[in-house]
Design a protein around this motif. Structure first.
Motif, PDB file in Angstrom:
ATOM      1  N   ALA A  82       0.848  -1.239   0.477  1.00 32.38           N
ATOM      2  CA  ALA A  82      -0.252  -0.532   0.060  1.00 32.38           C
ATOM      3  C   ALA A  82       0.982   1.405  -0.314  1.00 32.38           C
ATOM      4  CB  ALA A  82      -0.977  -0.322   1.333  1.00 32.38           C
ATOM      5  N   GLU A  83       0.700   2.124  -0.852  1.00 30.52           N
ATOM      6  CA  GLU A  83       0.939   3.527  -0.567  1.00 30.52           C
ATOM      7  C   GLU A  83       0.345   4.424   0.522  1.00 30.52           C
ATOM      8  OE1 GLU A  83       0.776   5.720  -4.759  1.00 30.52           O
ATOM      9  OE2 GLU A  83       1.187   4.021  -5.302  1.00 30.52           O
ATOM     10  N   GLN A  84       1.027   5.392   0.928  1.00 33.77           N
ATOM     11  CA  GLN A  84       0.603   6.090   2.595  1.00 33.77           C
ATOM     12  C   GLN A  84      -0.405   7.202   1.313  1.00 33.77           C
ATOM     13  OE1 GLN A  84       1.035   5.967   5.392  1.00 33.77           O
ATOM     14  NE2 GLN A  84      -0.495   7.749   5.464  1.00 33.77           N
ATOM     15  N   ILE A  85      -1.256   7.475   1.982  1.00 29.82           N
ATOM     16  CA  ILE A  85      -2.432   8.259   1.675  1.00 29.82           C
ATOM     17  C   ILE A  85      -2.103   8.933   2.300  1.00 29.82           C
ATOM     18  CG2 ILE A  85      -4.745   9.603   0.744  1.00 29.82           C
ATOM     19  CD1 ILE A  85      -5.353   6.037   0.154  1.00 29.82           C
ATOM     20  N   LYS A  86      -1.337  10.874   1.919  1.00 31.24           N
ATOM     21  CA  LYS A  86      -0.875  11.479   3.205  1.00 31.24           C
ATOM     22  C   LYS A  86      -2.496  12.572   4.104  1.00 31.24           C
ATOM     23  CE  LYS A  86       3.996  11.772   1.362  1.00 31.24           C
ATOM     24  NZ  LYS A  86       4.746  12.720   0.735  1.00 31.24           N
ATOM     25  N   LYS A  87      -3.087  13.055   2.316  1.00 29.91           N
ATOM     26  CA  LYS A  87      -4.183  13.368   2.765  1.00 29.91           C
ATOM     27  C   LYS A  87      -5.027  12.874   3.275  1.00 29.91           C
ATOM     28  CE  LYS A  87      -6.369  12.950  -1.650  1.00 29.91           C
ATOM     29  NZ  LYS A  87      -6.650  13.804  -3.130  1.00 29.91           N
ATOM     30  N   ASP A  88      -5.775  14.301   4.795  1.00 26.26           N
ATOM     31  CA  ASP A  88      -7.079  13.493   4.898  1.00 26.26           C
ATOM     32  C   ASP A  88      -8.750  13.641   4.428  1.00 26.26           C
ATOM     33  OD1 ASP A  88      -9.135  12.730   7.366  1.00 26.26           O
ATOM     34  OD2 ASP A  88      -9.122  14.505   7.318  1.00 26.26           O
ATOM     35  N   ALA A  89      -8.999  11.845   4.011  1.00 33.90           N
ATOM     36  CA  ALA A  89     -10.100  12.325   3.144  1.00 33.90           C
ATOM     37  C   ALA A  89     -11.119  12.890   3.738  1.00 33.90           C
ATOM     38  CB  ALA A  89     -10.259  10.588   2.450  1.00 33.90           C
ATOM     39  N   LYS A  90     -11.654  13.944   3.564  1.00 35.24           N
ATOM     40  CA  LYS A  90     -13.364  14.535   3.897  1.00 35.24           C
ATOM     41  C   LYS A  90     -14.526  14.224   3.127  1.00 35.24           C
ATOM     42  CE  LYS A  90     -11.251  18.244   6.405  1.00 35.24           C
ATOM     43  NZ  LYS A  90      -9.752  18.062   6.351  1.00 35.24           N
ATOM     44  N   HIS A  91     -14.235  13.869   1.572  1.00 33.30           N
ATOM     45  CA  HIS A  91     -15.422  13.805   0.656  1.00 33.30           C
ATOM     46  C   HIS A  91     -14.943  12.189  -0.197  1.00 33.30           C
ATOM     47  CE1 HIS A  91     -17.438  15.374  -3.075  1.00 33.30           C
ATOM     48  NE2 HIS A  91     -17.494  13.637  -2.704  1.00 33.30           N
ATOM     49  N   ILE A  92     -15.750  11.162   0.767  1.00 33.44           N
ATOM     50  CA  ILE A  92     -15.375   9.781   0.142  1.00 33.44           C
ATOM     51  C   ILE A  92     -16.576   9.344  -0.846  1.00 33.44           C
ATOM     52  CG2 ILE A  92     -14.842   7.278   1.207  1.00 33.44           C
ATOM     53  CD1 ILE A  92     -14.075   9.325   3.306  1.00 33.44           C
ATOM     54  N   VAL A  93     -16.231   8.230  -2.243  1.00 32.19           N
ATOM     55  CA  VAL A  93     -17.451   8.168  -2.668  1.00 32.19           C
ATOM     56  C   VAL A  93     -17.601   6.466  -2.539  1.00 32.19           C
ATOM     57  CG1 VAL A  93     -17.957   7.671  -4.821  1.00 32.19           C
ATOM     58  CG2 VAL A  93     -17.543   9.954  -4.578  1.00 32.19           C
ATOM     59  N   LEU A  94     -18.191   6.320  -2.177  1.00 35.37           N
ATOM     60  CA  LEU A  94     -18.243   4.283  -1.567  1.00 35.37           C
ATOM     61  C   LEU A  94     -19.177   3.717  -3.073  1.00 35.37           C
ATOM     62  CD1 LEU A  94     -20.281   4.294   1.684  1.00 35.37           C
ATOM     63  CD2 LEU A  94     -17.676   4.685   1.531  1.00 35.37           C
ATOM     64  N   VAL A  95     -17.943   2.849  -3.558  1.00 34.19           N
ATOM     65  CA  VAL A  95     -19.228   1.766  -5.140  1.00 34.19           C
ATOM     66  C   VAL A  95     -19.086   0.385  -4.488  1.00 34.19           C
ATOM     67  CG1 VAL A  95     -18.985   1.753  -7.192  1.00 34.19           C
ATOM     68  CG2 VAL A  95     -17.697   3.469  -6.368  1.00 34.19           C
ATOM     69  N   ASP A  96     -20.055   0.570  -4.545  1.00 33.22           N
ATOM     70  CA  ASP A  96     -20.503  -1.645  -4.227  1.00 33.22           C
ATOM     71  C   ASP A  96     -21.687  -1.562  -4.598  1.00 33.22           C
ATOM     72  OD1 ASP A  96     -21.673  -3.891  -2.980  1.00 33.22           O
ATOM     73  OD2 ASP A  96     -18.695  -3.448  -1.928  1.00 33.22           O
ATOM     74  N   ASP A  97     -22.061  -2.848  -5.669  1.00 34.24           N
ATOM     75  CA  ASP A  97     -23.429  -2.834  -5.609  1.00 34.24           C
ATOM     76  C   ASP A  97     -24.345  -3.774  -4.903  1.00 34.24           C
ATOM     77  OD1 ASP A  97     -22.087  -5.687  -6.208  1.00 34.24           O
ATOM     78  OD2 ASP A  97     -23.713  -6.150  -6.694  1.00 34.24           O
ATOM     79  N   ASP A  98     -23.647  -4.401  -3.682  1.00 33.44           N
ATOM     80  CA  ASP A  98     -24.590  -4.349  -2.187  1.00 33.44           C
ATOM     81  C   ASP A  98     -24.905  -2.928  -1.482  1.00 33.44           C
ATOM     82  OD1 ASP A  98     -25.630  -5.142  -0.151  1.00 33.44           O
ATOM     83  OD2 ASP A  98     -24.438  -7.263  -0.220  1.00 33.44           O
ATOM     84  N   SER A  99     -26.223  -2.447  -2.199  1.00 34.52           N
ATOM     85  CA  SER A  99     -26.622  -1.746  -0.908  1.00 34.52           C
ATOM     86  C   SER A  99     -26.386  -1.395   0.417  1.00 34.52           C
ATOM     87  CB  SER A  99     -28.430  -1.242  -1.400  1.00 34.52           C
ATOM     88  OG  SER A  99     -28.850  -1.921  -0.933  1.00 34.52           O
ATOM     89  N   LEU A 100     -26.291  -3.010   1.366  1.00 34.51           N
ATOM     90  CA  LEU A 100     -26.625  -2.701   2.703  1.00 34.51           C
ATOM     91  C   LEU A 100     -25.100  -2.902   2.966  1.00 34.51           C
ATOM     92  CD1 LEU A 100     -27.498  -3.356   5.517  1.00 34.51           C
ATOM     93  CD2 LEU A 100     -27.023  -6.192   4.733  1.00 34.51           C
ATOM     94  N   THR A 101     -24.115  -2.983   2.284  1.00 36.51           N
ATOM     95  CA  THR A 101     -22.965  -2.885   2.657  1.00 36.51           C
ATOM     96  C   THR A 101     -22.451  -1.587   2.213  1.00 36.51           C
ATOM     97  OG1 THR A 101     -22.138  -5.069   0.982  1.00 36.51           O
ATOM     98  CG2 THR A 101     -20.353  -3.115   1.219  1.00 36.51           C
ATOM     99  N   ASN A 102     -23.309  -1.217   1.406  1.00 33.09           N
ATOM    100  CA  ASN A 102     -22.316   0.432   1.374  1.00 33.09           C
ATOM    101  C   ASN A 102     -22.649   1.116   2.785  1.00 33.09           C
ATOM    102  OD1 ASN A 102     -21.334   1.153  -0.565  1.00 33.09           O
ATOM    103  ND2 ASN A 102     -23.175   1.366  -2.425  1.00 33.09           N
TER     104      ASN A 102
END
Length: 324
Positions: free
Chosen positions: A197-217
């Motif tokens: 894994a690569e280090q993600i330096k920035k703090d993620a304030k805007h996140i998109v979830l992509v999963d066909d299972d609505s319960l998982t989302n």
């Protein structure tokens, strides 16, 4: 995985090559004891097939070879009864070979019976795990969930609900262990591959979830916002709609599932690259196949590969300001 790793298990096979006159032009017999039940005479270059194939298999074999010269291929498994001994499972592979000179040949591979025996043992073990060990916790979970209704929960105290959830969790962990064991059986010798894994330096304030299972989302949304209420989390159970959203917005992070029927994760990543959409992507998948982790590592956009179930501990380095 090196090609040799796939081929080593076939090193005890015997090979034959026939021309259009049904004459042997090449052969390599690894062990005559393993193919002796199939041959009546030891092969000789230039000899017709009919002179080496045992009479019970002669007619059928010649018919198959004739069809091979017409471009067909065959993979045949047959159990042969041995007097005074254990039955032998034979695999015979017939394939047309077209040389640059235009001369047609047919190759015949006889797979060693030891290999087939090992495969049978593997399938027996796989069947036992799937039919017995895997079914047991599944039926327990179904029984636990069928015992109660919403009305029952209303009169349960917190302790009883926690106890019920703990029992369900124990059974789910058993399921997970068995599935991992099945995966190891199928992928013997390949080993596990850790995603770098690569280090993600920035703090993620805007996140998109992509999963066909609505319960998982919904679950992932709850996990993220429970500890970070100021995060903007946008879920999509349609990867196509998610792609359109990403064309118009610039989120900090995408949590992406792989196995989706409409548009799988791999194609989604390809489309991100084709549309020159630059965003950090973390794979969140139920797969435990090491090949998927290796494949994900080939995409520059993918910064990490996490296996479900997602937990706060797994993603806090992506969404916590304190960790940056």
């Amino acid at each position: 995985m090196k090609l040799s790793a796939y081929c080593e298990c076939y090193s005890d096979n015997s090979y034959f090559l026939f021309n259009e006159k049904n004459q042997i032009t090449f052969f390599e017999v690894h062990s005559i004891t393993k193919v002796g039940y199939f041959l009546k005479n030891f092969p000789v270059i230039g000899k017709p097939i009919v002179e080496i194939i045992s009479q019970p298999y002669e007619k059928r074999f010649l018919n198959l070879v004739e069809d091979c010269f017409k471009g067909k291929s065959f993979n045949i498994e047959k159990r042969i009864k041995i007097k005074g001994g254990n039955d032998i499972l034979v695999q015979i592979v017939l394939t047309p070979v077209f040389l640059e000179s235009g001369v047609k040949h047919v190759s015949c591979t006889i797979v060693g019976s030891d290999r087939k025996s090992n495969q049978m043992k593997l399938m027996d073990e796989y069947s036992r795990l799937a039919s017995h060990d895997l079914r047991a916790p599944i039926t327990n979970i179904l029984s636990l969930t069928s015992l109660i209704s919403f009305n029952d929960l209303q009169v349960f105290d917190t302790g009883k609900i926690e106890g019920l959830l703990k029992d369900i969790n124990v059974q789910a962990e058993k399921l997970d262990d068995i599935i991992k064991m099945l995966n190891r059986l199928v992928n013997q010798g390949q080993g596990n591959v850790d995603f770098t894994a690569e280090q993600i330096k920035k703090d993620a304030k805007h996140i998109v979830l992509v999963d066909d299972d609505s319960l998982t989302n919904k679950l992932h949304h709850m996990i993220i916002t429970k500890h970070n209420k100021n995060r903007k989390v946008v879920p999509f159970d349609s990867p196509s709609l998610a792609l359109e959203y990403l064309k118009r917005h610039q989120p900090d992070l995408v949590l992406l599932d792989l196995n989706m029927p409409e548009l799988d994760g791999w194609k989604f990543l390809d489309l991100l690259e084709e549309n020159r959409i630059t965003v950090d992507v973390v794979i969140i998948s139920s797969t435990i196949d090491a090949a998927d982790s290796r494949r994900a590592g080939a995409y520059p956009l993918v910064k990490d590969f996490l296996m479900k179930p997602l937990t706060y501990e797994k993603i806090k380095h992506l969404i916590d300001e304190q960790s940056n």
